[in-house]
Design a protein around this motif. Structure first.
Motif, PDB file in Angstrom:
ATOM      1  N   VAL A  89       0.834  -1.203   0.000  1.00 32.54           N
ATOM      2  CA  VAL A  89       0.000   0.000   0.000  1.00 32.54           C
ATOM      3  C   VAL A  89       0.869   1.253   0.000  1.00 32.54           C
ATOM      4  CG1 VAL A  89      -1.650   1.347   1.354  1.00 32.54           C
ATOM      5  CG2 VAL A  89      -1.987  -1.101   1.079  1.00 32.54           C
ATOM      6  N   GLY A  90       1.901   1.261   0.838  1.00 26.83           N
ATOM      7  CA  GLY A  90       2.772   2.429   0.902  1.00 26.83           C
ATOM      8  C   GLY A  90       3.510   2.672  -0.395  1.00 26.83           C
ATOM      9  N   GLY A  91       4.036   1.617  -1.009  1.00 24.37           N
ATOM     10  CA  GLY A  91       4.761   1.777  -2.262  1.00 24.37           C
ATOM     11  C   GLY A  91       3.868   2.220  -3.401  1.00 24.37           C
ATOM     12  N   PHE A  92       2.682   1.679  -3.441  1.00 22.56           N
ATOM     13  CA  PHE A  92       1.741   2.023  -4.509  1.00 22.56           C
ATOM     14  C   PHE A  92       1.263   3.456  -4.378  1.00 22.56           C
ATOM     15  CE2 PHE A  92      -2.365   1.740  -6.727  1.00 22.56           C
ATOM     16  CZ  PHE A  92      -1.947   1.173  -7.923  1.00 22.56           C
ATOM     17  N   GLY A  93       1.222   3.950  -3.151  1.00 22.86           N
ATOM     18  CA  GLY A  93       0.772   5.323  -2.931  1.00 22.86           C
ATOM     19  C   GLY A  93      -0.692   5.341  -2.534  1.00 22.86           C
ATOM     20  N   ILE A  94      -0.980   5.882  -1.363  1.00 21.34           N
ATOM     21  CA  ILE A  94      -2.349   5.906  -0.893  1.00 21.34           C
ATOM     22  C   ILE A  94      -3.257   6.642  -1.858  1.00 21.34           C
ATOM     23  CG2 ILE A  94      -3.874   6.670   0.974  1.00 21.34           C
ATOM     24  CD1 ILE A  94      -2.111   4.349   1.693  1.00 21.34           C
ATOM     25  N   MET A  95      -2.823   7.781  -2.328  1.00 16.80           N
ATOM     26  CA  MET A  95      -3.679   8.543  -3.214  1.00 16.80           C
ATOM     27  C   MET A  95      -3.786   7.895  -4.579  1.00 16.80           C
ATOM     28  SD  MET A  95      -5.264  10.680  -1.665  1.00 16.80           S
ATOM     29  CE  MET A  95      -6.111  10.948  -3.195  1.00 16.80           C
ATOM     30  N   THR A  96      -2.714   7.232  -5.021  1.00 21.18           N
ATOM     31  CA  THR A  96      -2.794   6.515  -6.286  1.00 21.18           C
ATOM     32  C   THR A  96      -3.826   5.417  -6.195  1.00 21.18           C
ATOM     33  OG1 THR A  96      -0.450   6.960  -6.672  1.00 21.18           O
ATOM     34  CG2 THR A  96      -1.462   5.223  -7.993  1.00 21.18           C
ATOM     35  N   MET A  97      -3.809   4.675  -5.101  1.00 20.54           N
ATOM     36  CA  MET A  97      -4.775   3.607  -4.919  1.00 20.54           C
ATOM     37  C   MET A  97      -6.192   4.168  -4.801  1.00 20.54           C
ATOM     38  SD  MET A  97      -4.864   0.643  -1.985  1.00 20.54           S
ATOM     39  CE  MET A  97      -3.501  -0.227  -2.767  1.00 20.54           C
ATOM     40  N   ALA A  98      -6.354   5.247  -4.030  1.00 24.75           N
ATOM     41  CA  ALA A  98      -7.678   5.837  -3.868  1.00 24.75           C
ATOM     42  C   ALA A  98      -8.214   6.345  -5.200  1.00 24.75           C
ATOM     43  CB  ALA A  98      -7.621   6.975  -2.847  1.00 24.75           C
ATOM     44  N   SER A  99      -7.350   6.975  -5.989  1.00 28.61           N
ATOM     45  CA  SER A  99      -7.778   7.489  -7.287  1.00 28.61           C
ATOM     46  C   SER A  99      -8.123   6.362  -8.240  1.00 28.61           C
ATOM     47  CB  SER A  99      -6.673   8.368  -7.887  1.00 28.61           C
ATOM     48  OG  SER A  99      -6.401   9.451  -7.044  1.00 28.61           O
ATOM     49  N   THR A 140       3.526  -2.692 -11.422  1.00 26.42           N
ATOM     50  CA  THR A 140       3.797  -3.297 -10.118  1.00 26.42           C
ATOM     51  C   THR A 140       3.583  -4.805 -10.165  1.00 26.42           C
ATOM     52  OG1 THR A 140       3.117  -1.275  -8.974  1.00 26.42           O
ATOM     53  CG2 THR A 140       3.148  -3.305  -7.681  1.00 26.42           C
ATOM     54  N   LEU A 141       2.470  -5.214 -10.732  1.00 30.97           N
ATOM     55  CA  LEU A 141       2.137  -6.640 -10.788  1.00 30.97           C
ATOM     56  C   LEU A 141       3.146  -7.417 -11.624  1.00 30.97           C
ATOM     57  CD1 LEU A 141       0.033  -8.812  -9.998  1.00 30.97           C
ATOM     58  CD2 LEU A 141      -1.167  -8.280 -12.131  1.00 30.97           C
ATOM     59  N   ILE A 142       3.500  -6.887 -12.783  1.00 27.99           N
ATOM     60  CA  ILE A 142       4.405  -7.595 -13.688  1.00 27.99           C
ATOM     61  C   ILE A 142       5.782  -7.777 -13.069  1.00 27.99           C
ATOM     62  CG2 ILE A 142       5.640  -7.422 -15.881  1.00 27.99           C
ATOM     63  CD1 ILE A 142       3.135  -6.094 -17.042  1.00 27.99           C
ATOM     64  N   VAL A 143       6.335  -6.687 -12.532  1.00 25.35           N
ATOM     65  CA  VAL A 143       7.687  -6.753 -11.968  1.00 25.35           C
ATOM     66  C   VAL A 143       7.728  -7.674 -10.761  1.00 25.35           C
ATOM     67  CG1 VAL A 143       9.551  -5.441 -10.899  1.00 25.35           C
ATOM     68  CG2 VAL A 143       8.306  -4.477 -12.841  1.00 25.35           C
ATOM     69  N   GLU A 144       6.759  -7.523  -9.860  1.00 25.12           N
ATOM     70  CA  GLU A 144       6.768  -8.348  -8.655  1.00 25.12           C
ATOM     71  C   GLU A 144       6.564  -9.824  -8.976  1.00 25.12           C
ATOM     72  OE1 GLU A 144       5.136  -4.950  -5.509  1.00 25.12           O
ATOM     73  OE2 GLU A 144       3.865  -6.645  -6.051  1.00 25.12           O
ATOM     74  N   LEU A 145       5.711 -10.130  -9.937  1.00 23.56           N
ATOM     75  CA  LEU A 145       5.508 -11.526 -10.321  1.00 23.56           C
ATOM     76  C   LEU A 145       6.767 -12.105 -10.955  1.00 23.56           C
ATOM     77  CD1 LEU A 145       1.878 -11.556 -11.791  1.00 23.56           C
ATOM     78  CD2 LEU A 145       2.664 -12.582  -9.651  1.00 23.56           C
ATOM     79  N   ALA A 146       7.414 -11.338 -11.823  1.00 21.66           N
ATOM     80  CA  ALA A 146       8.595 -11.846 -12.523  1.00 21.66           C
ATOM     81  C   ALA A 146       9.756 -12.053 -11.551  1.00 21.66           C
ATOM     82  CB  ALA A 146       8.998 -10.873 -13.630  1.00 21.66           C
ATOM     83  N   VAL A 147      10.037 -11.047 -10.728  1.00 19.02           N
ATOM     84  CA  VAL A 147      11.142 -11.169  -9.775  1.00 19.02           C
ATOM     85  C   VAL A 147      10.837 -12.222  -8.729  1.00 19.02           C
ATOM     86  CG1 VAL A 147      12.478  -9.947  -8.016  1.00 19.02           C
ATOM     87  CG2 VAL A 147      11.872  -8.790 -10.142  1.00 19.02           C
ATOM     88  N   GLY A 148       9.589 -12.274  -8.275  1.00 23.03           N
ATOM     89  CA  GLY A 148       9.202 -13.288  -7.302  1.00 23.03           C
ATOM     90  C   GLY A 148       9.372 -14.698  -7.837  1.00 23.03           C
ATOM     91  N   VAL A 175       8.278  -8.199  -3.440  1.00 20.99           N
ATOM     92  CA  VAL A 175       7.426  -7.055  -3.110  1.00 20.99           C
ATOM     93  C   VAL A 175       8.224  -6.012  -2.335  1.00 20.99           C
ATOM     94  CG1 VAL A 175       5.418  -6.313  -1.763  1.00 20.99           C
ATOM     95  CG2 VAL A 175       5.297  -8.394  -3.147  1.00 20.99           C
ATOM     96  N   SER A 176       9.014  -6.464  -1.377  1.00 23.55           N
ATOM     97  CA  SER A 176       9.815  -5.548  -0.577  1.00 23.55           C
ATOM     98  C   SER A 176      10.854  -4.838  -1.438  1.00 23.55           C
ATOM     99  CB  SER A 176      10.505  -6.315   0.559  1.00 23.55           C
ATOM    100  OG  SER A 176      11.205  -5.443   1.416  1.00 23.55           O
ATOM    101  N   ALA A 177      11.424  -5.536  -2.402  1.00 21.28           N
ATOM    102  CA  ALA A 177      12.461  -4.936  -3.252  1.00 21.28           C
ATOM    103  C   ALA A 177      11.872  -3.925  -4.221  1.00 21.28           C
ATOM    104  CB  ALA A 177      13.198  -6.034  -4.027  1.00 21.28           C
ATOM    105  N   PHE A 178      10.804  -4.270  -4.925  1.00 19.49           N
ATOM    106  CA  PHE A 178      10.236  -3.347  -5.904  1.00 19.49           C
ATOM    107  C   PHE A 178       9.709  -2.087  -5.233  1.00 19.49           C
ATOM    108  CE2 PHE A 178       6.706  -1.772  -8.587  1.00 19.49           C
ATOM    109  CZ  PHE A 178       7.444  -1.437  -9.701  1.00 19.49           C
ATOM    110  N   ASN A 179       9.193  -2.236  -4.016  1.00 18.78           N
ATOM    111  CA  ASN A 179       8.700  -1.077  -3.279  1.00 18.78           C
ATOM    112  C   ASN A 179       9.804  -0.380  -2.491  1.00 18.78           C
ATOM    113  OD1 ASN A 179       5.618  -0.984  -3.605  1.00 18.78           O
ATOM    114  ND2 ASN A 179       6.013  -3.141  -3.182  1.00 18.78           N
TER     115      ASN A 179
END
Length: 457
Positions: A89-99, A140-148, A175-179
């Protein structure tokens, strides 16, 4: 009455985007603190103290990585899940998620909501906000899935972890690394993998991508597709500055780390030269506000710690998961210095002239950041007997939302930990809200005052 109250809240929300971002982050931190304080969140089943829960929640939401307890042993599976969610949530941005939620529900964004979203995403074009918000989620989804996936396979077949543990380790660290959070499940971070490029390099790639900033990633993707059809690549000045400064700082950090620590038997001195280069590069990457370490930070020379502080203060790209004053701020100030040394009336770079208000904003962010670091260091030194270099390193790490530590985080008294909490919060939101506030307050003066030159230097 209820409808009128809702309209008032929407009006206040639209009028103060920076204030809304701060309030949203504070709300999530408070929620995370409450969840982490529950007995179910701790491995031993006892309730966690308020300061410890607040510190961990703030560090996760602000994607810092500093910790007063060992993540992998202190927290239960539920607690680790809460931390992982807070990081996302923090990495994605609260306002980005809300928007984005508002976009998905209503199908459109009002102009004011677009402006509010820009305070967090720093999109250059208001018409691109919809694309940026959806691109953030997809990237976010693509990078985290690939690296994970890469890390999970390595943990499974390289270290014989059970498949469930390997997947959990892989995706937690991805997730921790990308964020750029730096939270790990091992007490020694990634030092046990210091000679394994199949672990360190994927983590480094995720950190770099997250630290570039979403607008840069999206523009690179967009112009890659355009180059296939037109054969030309026309990046914006922001993207050019971010990529150039990132490459330069990564190279300089790698070179200085290797030079300063090459013969240190407690760090690089114990490795062969290919592993020295690997760990030098990894350390340079992590100073971009990631927080993982493959070397013992506490065993580094004082000169290396100072160099690391400088890189942590600069941070990564704007509108990404990195912290610091941002590399574009550093680049703008460097361009202004070069122009002044050359005696040029205007600051220009890569064929573009920089507007005077951009220079003033960069100078404001940098000087306020320096002032905050110095004030916090002085305040912490008055509360503890810890050495100056360790305290300064901890302060810069908190302000830059890096998470690297010499190992003294848990040694600070509660008052010192509260100062670090405030630093992490300001470091994550300060540059975003400050620049947004400065931009919104910008106005044209209808008159000019008489000019006079004070003595400089």
């Amino acid at each position: 009455m209820a409808g009128r109250s809702a309209r008032v809240r929407r009006s206040l929300f639209a009028a103060h985007p920076a204030r809304t971002v701060v309030l949203a982050f504070a709300t999530v931190i408070a929620l995370g603190t409450g969840l982490l304080a529950l007995s179910v969140s701790a491995e031993d089943g006892t309730a966690t103290g308020l300061v410890t829960a607040l510190f961990t929640s703030t560090s996760a939401v602000c994607v810092t990585g500093l910790a007063v307890v060992d993540t992998g042993t202190y927290w239960s599976g539920f607690g680790e899940g809460v931390i992982l969610a807070l990081i996302q949530v923090g990495g994605f941005g609260i306002m980005t998620m809300a928007s984005l939620l508002a976009l998905l529900v209503s199908g459109k964004l009002r102009l004011r909501l677009q402006l509010t979203a820009q305070a967090e995403t720093k999109s250059l074009d208001i018409g691109d906000v919809r694309r940026v918000l959806l691109g953030v989620a997809g990237t976010t989804l693509i990078v985290e899935l690939a690296v994970g996936a890469v890390l999970s396979l390595r943990f499974r077949f390289g270290y014989d972890n059970p498949i469930g543990d390997a997947v959990y380790l892989g995706y937690f660290h991805a997730v921790s690394a990308f964020n750029n959070a730096g939270f790990g499940l091992h007490a020694d971070s990634l030092t046990r993998y210091s000679d394994d490029p199949w672990v360190t390099l994927p983590v480094a790639v995720a950190v770099i991508l997250g630290g570039l900033g979403f607008p840069v990633l999206l523009e690179m993707q967009r112009h890659r597709n355009r180059r296939r059809t037109t054969g030309r690549r026309n990046w914006t000045l922001h993207t050019k500055l971010t990529l150039t400064a990132t490459v330069v700082l990564l190279a300089v950090g790698t070179l200085l780390t290797c030079l300063l620590e090459w013969t240190n038997s407690r760090t690089l001195g114990a490795y062969d030269w290919p592993e020295k280069l690997l760990n030098g590069f990894f350390h340079s990457t992590m100073t971009r506000t990631a927080g993982f370490n493959s070397l013992d930070i506490g065993a580094m020379h004082a000169s290396t710690l100072l160099m690391t502080c400088m890189l942590m203060f600069l941070g990564g790209g704007s509108a990404g998961t990195a912290g610091g004053i941002k590399v574009t701020t550093f680049a703008v100030l460097a361009v202004a210095i070069i122009a002044e040394v050359r005696g040029e009336p205007n600051s220009s770079v890569l064929g573009r002239r920089l507007a005077p208000h951009v220079l003033r904003q960069a100078l404001t962010v940098a000087l306020l950041g320096i002032g905050l670091v110095m004030s916090a260091t002085l305040a912490l030194l008055s509360t503890t007997e810890l050495p100056f270099e360790g305290v300064l390193f901890e302060v810069v790490s908190a302000f830059g939302t890096v998470g690297l530590s010499t190992g003294i985080t848990a040694d600070f008294p509660p008052a010192g930990q509260l100062i670090l909490i405030l630093l992490m919060f300001i470091g994550r939101l300060g540059p975003v809200t400050l620049v947004s506030a400065l931009a919104l307050r910008e106005r044209t003066r209808r008159y000019e005052l008489p000019e006079e030159r004070p003595v400089i230097g």
